[in-house]
Design a protein around this motif. Structure first.
Motif, PDB file in Angstrom:
ATOM      1  N   GLU A  69       0.858  -1.181   0.000  1.00 56.55           N
ATOM      2  CA  GLU A  69       0.000   0.000   0.000  1.00 56.55           C
ATOM      3  C   GLU A  69       0.893   1.229   0.000  1.00 56.55           C
ATOM      4  O   GLU A  69       1.890   1.270   0.726  1.00 56.55           O
ATOM      5  N   ILE A  70       0.548   2.204  -0.819  1.00 59.15           N
ATOM      6  CA  ILE A  70       1.301   3.453  -0.844  1.00 59.15           C
ATOM      7  C   ILE A  70       0.676   4.362   0.209  1.00 59.15           C
ATOM      8  O   ILE A  70      -0.400   4.923   0.015  1.00 59.15           O
ATOM      9  N   ALA A  71       1.352   4.473   1.345  1.00 58.23           N
ATOM     10  CA  ALA A  71       0.777   5.147   2.510  1.00 58.23           C
ATOM     11  C   ALA A  71       1.078   6.638   2.534  1.00 58.23           C
ATOM     12  O   ALA A  71       0.259   7.433   3.005  1.00 58.23           O
ATOM     13  N   TYR A  72       2.260   7.039   2.036  1.00 59.93           N
ATOM     14  CA  TYR A  72       2.672   8.449   2.086  1.00 59.93           C
ATOM     15  C   TYR A  72       3.402   8.819   0.806  1.00 59.93           C
ATOM     16  O   TYR A  72       4.115   7.989   0.214  1.00 59.93           O
ATOM     17  N   LEU A  73       3.211  10.057   0.405  1.00 56.03           N
ATOM     18  CA  LEU A  73       3.898  10.625  -0.754  1.00 56.03           C
ATOM     19  C   LEU A  73       4.644  11.868  -0.308  1.00 56.03           C
ATOM     20  O   LEU A  73       4.125  12.651   0.494  1.00 56.03           O
ATOM     21  N   CYS A  74       5.845  12.051  -0.857  1.00 56.95           N
ATOM     22  CA  CYS A  74       6.639  13.228  -0.502  1.00 56.95           C
ATOM     23  C   CYS A  74       7.377  13.711  -1.739  1.00 56.95           C
ATOM     24  O   CYS A  74       8.068  12.933  -2.398  1.00 56.95           O
ATOM     25  N   ASP A  75       7.219  14.979  -2.049  1.00 56.94           N
ATOM     26  CA  ASP A  75       7.933  15.567  -3.176  1.00 56.94           C
ATOM     27  C   ASP A  75       8.056  17.068  -2.967  1.00 56.94           C
ATOM     28  O   ASP A  75       7.153  17.681  -2.371  1.00 56.94           O
ATOM     29  N   VAL A  76       9.139  17.638  -3.461  1.00 51.53           N
ATOM     30  CA  VAL A  76       9.365  19.084  -3.310  1.00 51.53           C
ATOM     31  C   VAL A  76       8.699  19.868  -4.432  1.00 51.53           C
ATOM     32  O   VAL A  76       8.686  21.100  -4.403  1.00 51.53           O
ATOM     33  N   PRO A 116      16.658  13.239  -7.199  1.00 47.81           N
ATOM     34  CA  PRO A 116      17.961  13.351  -7.850  1.00 47.81           C
ATOM     35  C   PRO A 116      19.059  12.725  -6.987  1.00 47.81           C
ATOM     36  O   PRO A 116      18.939  12.633  -5.762  1.00 47.81           O
ATOM     37  N   ASP A 117      20.146  12.320  -7.635  1.00 49.59           N
ATOM     38  CA  ASP A 117      21.177  11.493  -6.997  1.00 49.59           C
ATOM     39  C   ASP A 117      21.747  12.091  -5.709  1.00 49.59           C
ATOM     40  O   ASP A 117      22.075  11.356  -4.768  1.00 49.59           O
ATOM     41  N   HIS A 118      21.878  13.406  -5.653  1.00 48.87           N
ATOM     42  CA  HIS A 118      22.593  14.029  -4.539  1.00 48.87           C
ATOM     43  C   HIS A 118      21.879  13.900  -3.202  1.00 48.87           C
ATOM     44  O   HIS A 118      22.486  14.122  -2.152  1.00 48.87           O
ATOM     45  N   ASN A 119      20.601  13.530  -3.227  1.00 51.41           N
ATOM     46  CA  ASN A 119      19.861  13.366  -1.969  1.00 51.41           C
ATOM     47  C   ASN A 119      19.530  11.906  -1.637  1.00 51.41           C
ATOM     48  O   ASN A 119      18.891  11.642  -0.612  1.00 51.41           O
ATOM     49  N   HIS A 120      19.957  10.971  -2.475  1.00 49.81           N
ATOM     50  CA  HIS A 120      19.660   9.553  -2.209  1.00 49.81           C
ATOM     51  C   HIS A 120      20.149   9.115  -0.839  1.00 49.81           C
ATOM     52  O   HIS A 120      19.420   8.508  -0.049  1.00 49.81           O
ATOM     53  N   LEU A 221      14.478  22.877  -0.677  1.00 44.36           N
ATOM     54  CA  LEU A 221      14.381  21.448  -0.393  1.00 44.36           C
ATOM     55  C   LEU A 221      14.900  20.619  -1.559  1.00 44.36           C
ATOM     56  O   LEU A 221      15.487  19.552  -1.359  1.00 44.36           O
ATOM     57  N   TRP A 222      14.684  21.096  -2.779  1.00 44.92           N
ATOM     58  CA  TRP A 222      15.206  20.366  -3.939  1.00 44.92           C
ATOM     59  C   TRP A 222      16.730  20.330  -3.885  1.00 44.92           C
ATOM     60  O   TRP A 222      17.336  19.280  -4.143  1.00 44.92           O
ATOM     61  N   LEU A 223      17.356  21.450  -3.526  1.00 44.79           N
ATOM     62  CA  LEU A 223      18.819  21.478  -3.412  1.00 44.79           C
ATOM     63  C   LEU A 223      19.304  20.524  -2.330  1.00 44.79           C
ATOM     64  O   LEU A 223      20.322  19.847  -2.497  1.00 44.79           O
ATOM     65  N   GLY A 224      18.603  20.477  -1.214  1.00 42.25           N
ATOM     66  CA  GLY A 224      18.967  19.539  -0.159  1.00 42.25           C
ATOM     67  C   GLY A 224      20.421  19.644   0.248  1.00 42.25           C
ATOM     68  O   GLY A 224      20.893  20.690   0.700  1.00 42.25           O
ATOM     69  N   THR A 225      21.184  18.569   0.042  1.00 41.99           N
ATOM     70  CA  THR A 225      22.574  18.516   0.490  1.00 41.99           C
ATOM     71  C   THR A 225      23.533  19.304  -0.399  1.00 41.99           C
ATOM     72  O   THR A 225      24.687  19.508  -0.036  1.00 41.99           O
ATOM     73  N   ALA A 226      23.074  19.722  -1.579  1.00 39.51           N
ATOM     74  CA  ALA A 226      23.958  20.391  -2.544  1.00 39.51           C
ATOM     75  C   ALA A 226      24.214  21.850  -2.156  1.00 39.51           C
ATOM     76  O   ALA A 226      23.416  22.470  -1.448  1.00 39.51           O
ATOM     77  N   PRO A 227      25.316  22.434  -2.629  1.00 40.95           N
ATOM     78  CA  PRO A 227      25.592  23.858  -2.357  1.00 40.95           C
ATOM     79  C   PRO A 227      24.455  24.734  -2.880  1.00 40.95           C
ATOM     80  O   PRO A 227      23.817  24.411  -3.888  1.00 40.95           O
TER      81      PRO A 227
END
Length: 482
Positions: A69-76, A116-120, A221-227
């Motif tokens: 079951e898809i219980a939660y969705l999260c996207d920026v 995107p890869d930088h937040n995996h 939030l999309w940038l996340g860990t990136a500069p």
């Protein structure tokens, strides 16, 4: 953002103790329901982080297994999330995965990561620390260091993991293994892998314009860990792959699909050295351009692997992208296609050759006519549904629990594979960095074709210090570290 371990432990203790007391009176609902009945409580409750694009299709495949079951969705980005929200209207929606984990961790069992890869890595690590099973799109991580840490964490936290290289569950790689194990092509010493990608811009300067951020997107939030950088058009949905801060180029996109077969067939682990060269971009004045933010337009890397339990000596693994391909085998007929035309895998053995397409699909011996002539026993169990069964395999493995089911791409296998992909990327990145010539006239590229020795235990290049800056990056302030 880490869950308070004391609270988590106490909650788990109370939950376990309560089940122990009540367990003697509980009859599983699947028993009461009869054959084929799956009670809601028996289904894997999945939280999707990054639910557009590939994340959207991943969630659909989990759900279509009939056991999730898809219980939660999260996207920026509300634009990217729109279709998933319509498909799973009962799933609660979040923008920030940290808020989702803080508020809802007791209400889901597993996390699918398709950002995107930088937040995996940061998302997957936090999920595993909450004892959640994780499915992470390829490449597993952006950096070599991250891949090693996630591999260690999967074992430490005893969670069921899978990387999204679905070809690992396909019939093709199993056929290749059976031919090789039967000695049909002899000892393999060389493997070529190639792709026509990138099919997005690379070898370009960072855009000068800074338009307004779309109202549907949380750019921070999309940038996340990136500069931090100002928003530019064109990164979303797919061109971020060509920028080093966020993506991992053609290697990150297809390397895990193409290198998985050599890893599986030959039992490869960690390379001992790597070298690379890259395609160049020249200005109108005949000068070689260098754009440090952007992956080069094409690359060629060669990795050396030590002797394994399945080889008689070292193995040279070649990676080519941007349209570069190996020479055609003499045994291939003039009109026969190399790989699938765009991508491919070619094994060179002492007694013959074998080839496959992307995902190790359509395996064949060379000459191709030999494919139908040779019959070997089936030694490896096929995954139900083949490559498409990759998703249900993880769902069922997570329901069964850590160590109770066999998976095609757990982090135990996908970690070293990802590190190799990123090792080749490290060499490609280093090969593209210029240095002024001693006489001040023009530039030289000391990293191009430099044979860099890799100490896998310490995760370091031992003979070229400039390369080690790309083993591990520093996350943006406020996003912690692994």
């Amino acid at each position: 953002m880490k869950q308070d371990s004391k609270k988590q432990s106490r909650r788990d203790f109370i939950s376990t103790a309560g089940l122990a007391v009540a367990g003697v009176t509980i009859v599983p609902r699947h028993v009461l329901g009869g054959k084929g009945f799956i009670a809601p409580s028996d289904k894997l409750l999945v939280a999707g982080v990054g639910v557009g694009g590939k994340g959207r299709s991943d969630l659909k495949n989990f759900y279509d297994s009939g056991k999730a079951e898809i219980a939660y969705l999260c996207d920026v980005d509300d634009r990217m999330a729109k279709e998933s929200r319509e498909r799973f209207p009962k799933a609660k929606y979040y923008h920030d995965w940290r808020e989702l984990f803080d508020k809802e961790s007791k209400n889901f069992d597993a996390v699918s990561v398709s950002t995107p890869d930088h937040n995996h890595a940061i998302i997957a690590m936090n999920a595993m620390q909450l004892r959640k099973h994780v499915y992470v799109q390829k490449p597993m991580t952006h950096d070599i260091y991250e891949a090693r840490k996630l591999t260690e964490a999967a074992e430490k936290y005893k969670v069921v993991t899978q990387m999204g290289n679905q070809g690992a569950s396909g019939d093709g790689v199993r056929q290749l293994r059976e031919w090789f194990d039967a000695g049909i092509i002899g000892d393999v010493h060389t493997v070529y892998t190639w792709t026509n990608r990138p099919v997005w811009p690379q070898g370009i300067p960072w855009p000068a314009q800074s338009p307004a951020v779309p109202k549907e997107l949380d750019w921070d939030l999309w940038l996340g860990t990136a500069p931090y950088k100002e928003y530019v058009d064109g990164l979303i949905p797919g061109s971020w792959r060509g920028w080093w801060d966020y993506g991992t180029g053609a290697l990150g996109d297809l390397g895990c699909h193409l290198l998985e077969a050599p890893f599986s067939v030959l039992d490869l682990k960690y390379p001992t050295d790597v070298q690379a060269t890259v395609g160049s971009v020249y200005t109108a004045f005949g000068e070689r351009g260098y754009f440090e933010d952007s992956c080069p337009p094409s690359g060629y890397a060669i990795l050396t692997f030590p002797k394994t339990s399945k080889t008689q000596g070292e193995v040279k693994l070649h990676w080519m992208d941007g349209g570069i391909k190996p020479m055609r085998p003499d045994e291939l007929e003039p009109d026969e296609i190399m790989g699938d035309g765009n991508s491919g895998i070619l094994f060179i053995g002492t007694k013959g050759k074998m080839m496959a397409s992307e995902y190790a699909a359509n395996p064949r011996l060379i000459p191709v006519s030999k494919t139908k002539e040779v019959t070997v026993p089936q030694r490896y169990e096929r995954v139900k549904g083949g490559a498409d069964g990759h998703y249900a395999q993880w769902v069922e493995g997570a329901i069964a629990g850590y160590g109770n089911a066999k998976l095609s791409a757990p982090f135990e296998l996908s970690g070293p594979l990802t590190e190799t992909v990123l090792m080749a990327n490290l060499a490609i990145r280093v090969a593209d960095i210029p240095q002024p010539r001693p006489n001040g006239k023009g530039f030289m590229y000391p990293g191009s074709n430099k044979l860099m020795k890799w100490d896998s235990g310490n995760m370091r290049i031992t003979n070229y210090e400039a390369a080690n800056q790309f083993v591990k990056r520093e996350y943006r302030k406020g996003w912690g570290q692994l």
